[in-house]
Design an enzyme around this catalytic site. Structure first.
Site, PDB file in Angstrom:
ATOM      1  N   ASP C  16       0.808  -1.214   0.000  1.00 54.32           N
ATOM      2  CA  ASP C  16       0.000   0.000   0.000  1.00 54.32           C
ATOM      3  C   ASP C  16       0.842   1.264   0.000  1.00 54.32           C
ATOM      4  OD1 ASP C  16      -1.893  -1.955   0.343  1.00 54.32           O
ATOM      5  OD2 ASP C  16      -2.892  -0.972   2.018  1.00 54.32           O
ATOM      6  N   ARG C  96       0.385   6.314  17.390  1.00 58.24           N
ATOM      7  CA  ARG C  96       0.230   7.331  16.345  1.00 58.24           C
ATOM      8  C   ARG C  96       0.887   8.669  16.658  1.00 58.24           C
ATOM      9  NH1 ARG C  96       0.171   3.311  13.405  1.00 58.24           N
ATOM     10  NH2 ARG C  96      -1.827   2.332  12.903  1.00 58.24           N
ATOM     11  N   ASP C 125      -7.214   6.092  12.643  1.00 62.51           N
ATOM     12  CA  ASP C 125      -5.797   6.427  12.513  1.00 62.51           C
ATOM     13  C   ASP C 125      -5.560   7.697  11.720  1.00 62.51           C
ATOM     14  OD1 ASP C 125      -4.811   4.480  14.132  1.00 62.51           O
ATOM     15  OD2 ASP C 125      -4.679   2.992  12.550  1.00 62.51           O
ATOM     16  N   SER C 178      -7.064  -7.093   8.517  1.00 61.05           N
ATOM     17  CA  SER C 178      -6.285  -5.870   8.559  1.00 61.05           C
ATOM     18  C   SER C 178      -5.582  -5.866   9.911  1.00 61.05           C
ATOM     19  CB  SER C 178      -7.236  -4.690   8.424  1.00 61.05           C
ATOM     20  OG  SER C 178      -6.582  -3.500   8.716  1.00 61.05           O
TER      21      SER C 178
END
Lengths: 404, 404, 404, 404
Positions: C16, C96, C125, C178
């Protein structure tokens, strides 16, 4: 471009929403239904009918919602002593959910698939209108012209009117402020208020005289409460809207209820606003007073701790939400015994509580008195109370913790 | 009977604490150390020395604690916009921890094993004094004569004086109220105030003129803030105590700061109190104003939600506790950028904020303006903001939940 | 289209983000800087360098942030016993802010005007990355390709690769989930988990054995705390990242730390997630245990009441905000005395606290004992304590309130 | 000495309360009414009749309150996911209000002017019994023998029995622990548990096998919820008490529900307690799971933030208070849609939620999916959502605030 067949527009009859009505028809090639409500803003709503007709509108709703507004929105909110950011009585915020509700009900009645409003993309009102609409009719389309079009100045709006044959009353002395009014308040934003250091000009204020101009004689009011709501003034029973109208009049005449603040909008910026809330200011003060003798201490404290959150919900537009419902249940439950009379004195801007009484009072003179209390209270109990409340502190200090 | 060798007494020089001094010696056969503090109550403290000497006291402490009181107690409390039960500015509550602290320090200096005070067994002050004392010196003995003796009327006290040769000034026109004063406020309880319906009499109030009697001209003040505290008035730097004295004087002259409430005591009953807090009332209003342009929204809301709890801690006597320390850390942290100037107008009981400015302002005119903002804010962002905030409501409504 | 000169991309080296790198160059005609961090996800980061080079990237950042991650993010969060919605240990959320911080620092170093990431438009996210970025560099441009492009399926991505010569490792047996991993946890979403009634398959879990497969012998650990953080295990000092790695290994081997929940995302929908947080689960349990003997009661309760709000801030992406800072100050302040040792037993999925000790203990055996306590506690104090705590209830009942 | 005519005693039939019955008669020269309740403690209550008769008691109440206990106390409490200090399920606390209620009702029926109980002066139970009693009958006298008499050791109690002809069963192997049991839990205090570092001995636990001893096969349960309460297990409808008995049995057999903590008592000290709550532990976990798909996010978060306060109310003994009622109203309101089925797996101490389903689910697969969602969610909305949520941070950073 959304595919819209019919849209219900919150329509004031003024320039902006008249342009919007036309623009919606042109842009979306859809029918427009107008909805104009009397929420006590102090202007006639009936003239909106002729204006809407002149725009070719077929379905025109004009309604007097004053009683519903005060009974089902203002009064429930005041049961919580609701204040946003320590100052703001939420006069604009609390009117929006009712408008959303009627917009959606009319959409359902007229088979409309969209609603529209004249709120800008910078403010809280768009959020309040639209959150309400989505909660009540999740598939509804919302058209917010100020976020879509390019008519972003008064000049462009007027040009659009000329072009489309919309009649414009060119008022002289148009106010330099952006204003909003309903039975609870009138608000002012913009103009010189955009400088937080600039003092508001005296001639801006419309509902109240200044304290300086108020009468030299005080006015006394006896406010009768039932379950947290005012049901009579000076012994005379009144409907909710009448109560608020009365208090606005008397309050305004005595110079009470002005407010000048910088607040935090939900969309993220700070903004300066001036507000006149004469009746609401009296209600807030008096409600606290009746609660002071009728509410249990811990109930009162719990309400106080949750109030800022409840105020934020309303300010941000979440009236029609399960969390507001849930808090409301708790607030309403707390008001079962909030009955009695509060006497207030209004004088040149001051709201002074001078007495409160209730058949449901929890004030116990026998216990409270500094005089001999005939055993109603055993002073010796205090020692154990203090000792055990101090125990954790004594243990900590004993073990060397520094609490100083 | 506790075995006490030496006790430090919070001594005002008045009748009650003079009797207590004697009674302690007699009852516990112990030495008595007196401690008299000037906290700005407005009476000379030095005369207490002669009175103490006349009672045969050897160790006499008389101290001016005004600056410490305002700097380390009043100012930190006002950083939180602290109000108990929506109204009370905690004028009595905030003075107690400092007295406890000095009582304990003097006990440590003089080798005393006990402290004593003249607070009754019905009130909050006994709790505040004693919680502080236990937290700071866990093994200390506390003697609260009002909970122990049988001198529970003025007559018995006077008889005790006669019997023990304590000189009494028989003041004419003694106030019918129980009063307490310090730089932050003066309070009144008892007498006709024990009837919550009875309006307080005008001649009760001592620090403020009535709004009616206040000047016809408004007074403007510029208050300069640094880290949440006032450091200058009208451009002139002042110490904390001087700030509060100045505001009390100007506030009192303009009729601001009166309060008449029914409050919930920690020991369990409701009680009526009247308060004059002229300087504090100005400080509360002005502090909110300077925060309104310098505090982040979420920080402000968090402070607002925690404030009632912080107020309760102070009211209940937990100043010297780890939970108050913990909250104070957070509050003080929030004040790093609370700098700038607030302009207030005082007029016949009204405190009106008319302007605020700061080098640390978060007010962004470019974003806030109703005029063209040159791209500072993208109105289109609002749609996504609203849509996602509404998502949970839309899903719920879609699935049949009734949110109306 | 935004005018971008250089963009820093959070780059994993996978399909990705490799496509994104290319797409950014093509779409914005800008330079791309890649940033790849080792946060303990358990995959080598160095291979990302060759992949980035093969895409023609000139500025490549590859960093081991494990110690910083645990020391400055994970540990501070665990001081608050942080759990989102009663269950989730925030393993993804807490990573994050560190990535945002490095993205912005690298943007500043390399003169980039934008950042980019591979998070979808449906998840939390994107919010966490971007809120952090805006807080740290308010003028930064953010490019979120998943919200912009039309490559919204694996097929289209692969086609894009073919078209642009991006080398793809066609892994056999690609996970249907995922996933996201770092030293604190590994997460699974999607696939059959999108049905909340479906039990997760055993072969989904990667970090822990099932309780069934765990050893029949329990493992005991002694965890040493200093100021709320673990500094040693079984007496051996370890760095923060080493502590977490160790606990992950031992915890995983004993089958602890699996979680299967439905959570509420900030963007408005519910989503099913499975998580393995072996070390974190041990840390949560043990931290509560060391606090249980070292924290004051009221401090502990205040922390508990504020925790959900603190958790929500982190979940929603507000690590870099003044309100999180403010809460952190309070939390850290509370940990000054949180020192000592906790002994835990791990057995087939169970984390059992079996002992706790501390030089800073507030547990007072003399007071707590059911045996003779030599006067450490006066049972008679309880009567007054109860009587005054009951006073408001007694008055209310006396006045006819029904409390039953 | 209080003047007492008749006292209702919470009577277990054991040594302590038998001595109390006699002591009350002797000391107060009053009649004694005994009240013995079956709350599911696992011992027969009927034998208490013969014992009471042997003590000469005339009015003997023996009642099975198990259904009322679970239906009106345990279930309402679990609707809030109630946990004290992060761990304790309040098994003892929640039984006290029901006992208080029946004591007072029996006092009213029998014309008694006092109640009595066998709780010590160091614990929470005295507070819970007495707060309840005062709230329900404000003028009641309370006699707490352990705070009054000098029979403060087992030896003195036995001597008292000999002296007054009270028959004592000298059980061999008397437990070294102070225990309390009802349908929700069994608790252990005292003995070696007074050292928080000492691991509890395996043979202390009575209701659960150890995880080690639990079966190697997992047990699955389907729990059906209506309005937040379990109404059926594995499809079979059950009464509240039957639900809890069933879960206790299955849970205990699978080794779930043990807890070993240090907690903070209301009277001020820390104390070590061990608890077995097999059914309650399952209920807590499963209730969170059913809420996870049926509760609105903000409702869930509000519940989570208020839960610690609600738990504290119950722990401290304020079940019969207006603030608990008020919170309960809100909690119950939130449970209207908490319907559905949760599947849990029990295995060697683990309670694992493996599935949840509901006709009232708010989980929307169409919106949540990582796959193509056919427009159920517009990813572009996220940009505006993030931008406006970041606005206050961007403005602050722009104006130089350091948010890093």
């Amino acid at each position: 471009m959304k595919d819209i067949k019919k849209v219900v527009l919150a329509y004031s009859g003024g320039l902006d929403t008249s342009v919007i009505a036309k623009w919606l028809e042109d842009t979306y090639e859809c029918e427009v239904v107008t909805f104009t409500a009397d929420l006590g803003q102090g202007e006639e709503v009936e003239p909106a009918r002729a204006k809407a007709e002149s725009l070719g509108i077929k379905e025109i709703y004009i309604e007097d919602l004053r009683e519903e507004f005060v009974r089902d929105f203002v009064f429930p909110m005041f049961r919580a002593n609701t204040v946003y950011e320590g100052e703001y009585l939420l006069g604009t915020s609390i009117a929006r959910p009712l408008i959303s509700k009627r917009l959606i009900e009319i959409a359902n009645e007229t088979g409309a698939d969209a609603i529209s409003h004249g709120a800008t993309g910078k403010g809280n009102d768009q959020v309040r209108f639209e959150l309400g609409a989505y909660a009540l009719k999740p598939g509804v389309q919302v058209i917010a012209p100020w976020r879509e079009w390019d008519l972003n100045s008064r000049e462009k709006l007027l040009a659009y009117c000329d072009q489309h044959g919309i009649e414009v009353e060119r008022k002289k002395g148009k106010s330099p402020y952006s204003m909003d009014a309903n039975l609870l308040h009138i608000s002012y934003e913009g103009g010189i208020l955009e400088n937080p250091w600039a003092e508001a000009e005296e001639d801006m204020w419309r509902w109240t005289v200044s304290p300086e101009q108020a009468p030299d004689e005080a006015t006394y009011l006896d406010l009768t409460y039932e379950k947290g709501d005012i049901v009579a003034i000076n012994g005379e029973s009144m409907s909710p809207a009448t109560v608020l109208e009365y208090l606005n009049k008397v309050g305004g005449a005595n110079g009470v209820g002005r407010l000048d603040i910088v607040e935090n909008r939900y969309v993220g910026m700070k903004s300066r606003g001036c507000y006149e809330t004469p009746g609401g200011s009296i209600m807030l003060k008096a409600h606290r007073a009746i609660e002071s003798i009728t509410l249990d201490r811990e109930v009162a404290h719990l309400k106080d701790e949750l109030m800022p959150r409840y105020a934020k919900l309303i300010y941000n537009g979440y009236w029609w939400s399960p969390e507001r419902e849930m808090l409301q249940k708790m607030i309403d439950e707390s008001q079962q015994h909030v009955n009695g009379i509060v006497r207030v004195k209004l004088y040149k801007g001051n709201i002074i509580v001078v007495g409160r009484q209730s058949d449901d009072t929890l004030f116990d003179e026998a216990v409270a008195t500094f005089e001999e209390d005939a055993g109603a209270y055993n002073q010796g109990d205090a020692e154990g109370f203090i000792k055990l409340n101090a125990l954790r502190l004594r243990i900590a200090a004993d073990k060397g913790r520094d609490l100083g």
